[in-house]
Design a protein around this motif. Sequence first.
Motif, PDB file in Angstrom:
ATOM      1  N   LEU A 282       0.848  -1.202   0.000  1.00 48.79           N
ATOM      2  CA  LEU A 282       0.000   0.000   0.000  1.00 48.79           C
ATOM      3  C   LEU A 282       0.878   1.245   0.000  1.00 48.79           C
ATOM      4  N   ALA A 286       0.722   4.405  -2.571  1.00 46.43           N
ATOM      5  CA  ALA A 286       0.600   5.786  -2.099  1.00 46.43           C
ATOM      6  C   ALA A 286       1.716   6.641  -2.689  1.00 46.43           C
ATOM      7  N   VAL A 289       1.041   7.605  -6.373  1.00 48.42           N
ATOM      8  CA  VAL A 289      -0.074   8.541  -6.548  1.00 48.42           C
ATOM      9  C   VAL A 289       0.335   9.927  -6.065  1.00 48.42           C
ATOM     10  N   GLU A 335       1.649   6.001  13.076  1.00 44.57           N
ATOM     11  CA  GLU A 335       0.233   6.130  12.725  1.00 44.57           C
ATOM     12  C   GLU A 335      -0.057   7.494  12.133  1.00 44.57           C
ATOM     13  N   ARG A 338       0.963   7.466   8.607  1.00 47.48           N
ATOM     14  CA  ARG A 338       0.036   6.735   7.732  1.00 47.48           C
ATOM     15  C   ARG A 338      -1.214   7.560   7.473  1.00 47.48           C
ATOM     16  N   ILE A 339      -1.729   8.200   8.526  1.00 43.60           N
ATOM     17  CA  ILE A 339      -2.921   9.022   8.347  1.00 43.60           C
ATOM     18  C   ILE A 339      -2.611  10.168   7.389  1.00 43.60           C
ATOM     19  N   TYR A 341      -0.316  10.340   4.990  1.00 42.01           N
ATOM     20  CA  TYR A 341      -0.176  10.050   3.565  1.00 42.01           C
ATOM     21  C   TYR A 341      -1.408   9.386   2.973  1.00 42.01           C
ATOM     22  N   GLY A 342      -2.233   8.758   3.837  1.00 45.97           N
ATOM     23  CA  GLY A 342      -3.542   8.331   3.336  1.00 45.97           C
ATOM     24  C   GLY A 342      -4.340   9.537   2.876  1.00 45.97           C
ATOM     25  N   ALA A 343      -4.317  10.594   3.701  1.00 44.85           N
ATOM     26  CA  ALA A 343      -5.015  11.825   3.338  1.00 44.85           C
ATOM     27  C   ALA A 343      -4.371  12.458   2.114  1.00 44.85           C
ATOM     28  N   VAL A 345      -2.956  10.946  -0.371  1.00 44.66           N
ATOM     29  CA  VAL A 345      -3.404  10.245  -1.581  1.00 44.66           C
ATOM     30  C   VAL A 345      -4.742  10.802  -2.047  1.00 44.66           C
ATOM     31  N   VAL A 346      -5.674  10.932  -1.087  1.00 45.19           N
ATOM     32  CA  VAL A 346      -7.000  11.426  -1.438  1.00 45.19           C
ATOM     33  C   VAL A 346      -6.906  12.868  -1.939  1.00 45.19           C
TER      34      VAL A 346
ATOM     35  N   GLY B  99      -6.327   4.790  -0.478  1.00 46.81           N
ATOM     36  CA  GLY B  99      -5.957   5.894   0.403  1.00 46.81           C
ATOM     37  C   GLY B  99      -6.945   6.039   1.550  1.00 46.81           C
ATOM     38  N   LEU B 103      -6.386   5.511   5.697  1.00 49.50           N
ATOM     39  CA  LEU B 103      -6.846   6.464   6.713  1.00 49.50           C
ATOM     40  C   LEU B 103      -7.718   5.781   7.767  1.00 49.50           C
TER      41      LEU B 103
END
Lengths: 384, 296
Positions: A282, A286, A289, A335, A338-339, A341-343, A345-346, B99, B103
């Motif tokens: 994952l 990320a 993207v 954590e 991760r939060i 780079y998750g954000a 990506v979006v 993504g 989150l």
Amino acid sequence: MSDSTPTAATSTPATPTRPAYRPAVLRLPARPIRAALWLTVLAAAVAVPFYLEGFWLQAGLFAMSAAIGAIGINLLTGATGQLSLGHAFFLAAGAYSYVYLSSDLGLPAPLAAVAAVAVAGVCGGLFSPIAGRLKGAYLGIATLALIFVGQHVLFNAEPVTGGFNGRPVPPMELFGFVFADTPELVVLNVPFGSLERLWFLGIALLAGAAAFARGVLRGRPGLAMNTIRDHEIAAGVMGVPVARYRAGVFVLSSMYGGLAGVLVALVFQQVVPDYFGMLLSLDYLAMIVIGGLGSVAGAVAGAAFVSLLPQLLTRYSDALPLVAEPGSGGVSPAEAARILYGAAVVAVVLFLPGGLAGLATRLGRVRLKELKWAKSAPAPASRR
Amino acid sequence: MAVFLELLVNGISVGAVYALIALGFVVIFKATEVVNFTHASLLLAGGYVIARLHPLVGFWAALAAGIAAAALVGALVEFLILRRAHVGSRGVLAIVTIGVDILLTTELTRRIGTEVLALGDPWGDRVLRLGPITVAETRVVALAVAAALIVAFLLAFKFTGWGVAMRATAEDAETAALMGVRLGRVSLSAWAVAGALAAVAAMFLCVFPTPGLDRGTAAAAMKAFPAAILGGLDSTTGALAGGLIVGVTETLMSGYQSELAFLGRGIGDAAPFLVMIVILLLRPSGLFGTKEPARV
């Protein structure tokens, strides 16, 4: 429509001087400036081990390894439109093959590294009956199998993989030069340990990997890959062997994964199965993207972002609000990263199509436009 | 023989739960052509709400709240993110859902921490004896509920206006829009339904004989992916068949683990993926998936 009317189709090839394909890249005004820029980058990269401490070197090496892997998956996902969640498996294949070949079979380290990359490629080739036939996100789910089956093998094939605790990684050795802390080496009053030595190996590998991928993307294969991504049927009609290309790019990307695996193993000095799980795959998605799909610069930028973020947050956790020490109950640095780079990506998909590389290109274009305007436009006084 | 029957019944009931998850996955894919990697975290969200609320309001109200919460999260993901992402390819949308998944999963697993949360279900650890075999009551309920829900959805797809709109969108979104189908509503409802189904599945995945909801539950939900794909991503029947195949394979492989020792420990977790690879080699679009013929 009569025969004499020139159609759009017949009139376009009338300008043979212009190359048919111009990829969107940051185009600097002149050659010398570009050469100077590259020299500066190179000089800065060479100077790093003389000025920065171990933490930064290690972080940088992880970023380099991630960049190599990300270039590989960007060839597959970004340029060809094939999703893969199995990239971590190929990193594992490379890392573990290197360890096995050099410790158990006693191959010389460089040969073991090359063979490890080949093994990763063979693994990708074995999956090619599926990689060639499935498209897009469909392949993404199918490659989940690689992760789960791979983890199973890593934990259970103890004679080869060392099971849960993994195995120590023998150091690289090139022409008698050992990439380890011993024998001691001091260059310009800076003690050169394994990290300093590996730094230069990492730069060389990354530069080679980036140059090769650039060549692939800018040549005929790159055109074919992009056509497959944009319109599979059109690609097939124009004579691109779609399934063969898909399988081939999958193999190439798994070899990049294998090389990244070898480098990360050399930096870690220990390979453990837990590292090569789903989360790593994952991370790679990320990276591409956030950096920008389909370009080498994008992969490198995204890899730097995603792999440096957790390490920076860990290092400066006491100075940052909202980030707590690991284990204290709050949001730990890992954590938080991760939060973030998750954000990212979006956010990138919503607001910044093209990622970081696309942003750089756009900024570059704006600059150029301003520059051209300033040159060509006469002074305001004479316009009146 | 009794052991085999027992494993088979257990496998079918676990498979029915996987089928529920896969069904939601397929509904989203049919309505929007997005492969939804957020599914595991929707499931985790539903389970988490049930686990946290049941001591306060009782199990049934918590279950309802969990289902509503997961449906809401699903709908919000569609409404706030996917609808606003203007990208060329569906593949990029799949990465967006990854993504979102990163989150949600990170936040939820952080909240769960190292705890194992009980769901406070009324069935507890009671078992049912049917002749020579014993089955946990939760498994029987899971099978019944899953079967009822799946039948209800298959009927709804055939006979309700919503189902017709959904099928029309799956067939040809543009034409459906011209016929007055509101695509936004179709995809929003698909995401909400998928969330609700995932929450029900979460409940059954976390009750006896599983100890409870922990951070590994998301990994268990991953097994619904092979279920969806080996049945065929665009087929509801396929989701059902795929779920059952995955459930039975997993349970049998774990049950006969000692006989299969040469395959290593924990083969049950890897087995569904091996089956998926074999089926994809034989039929690249899954067992019931439609192979799209291309006209040039």
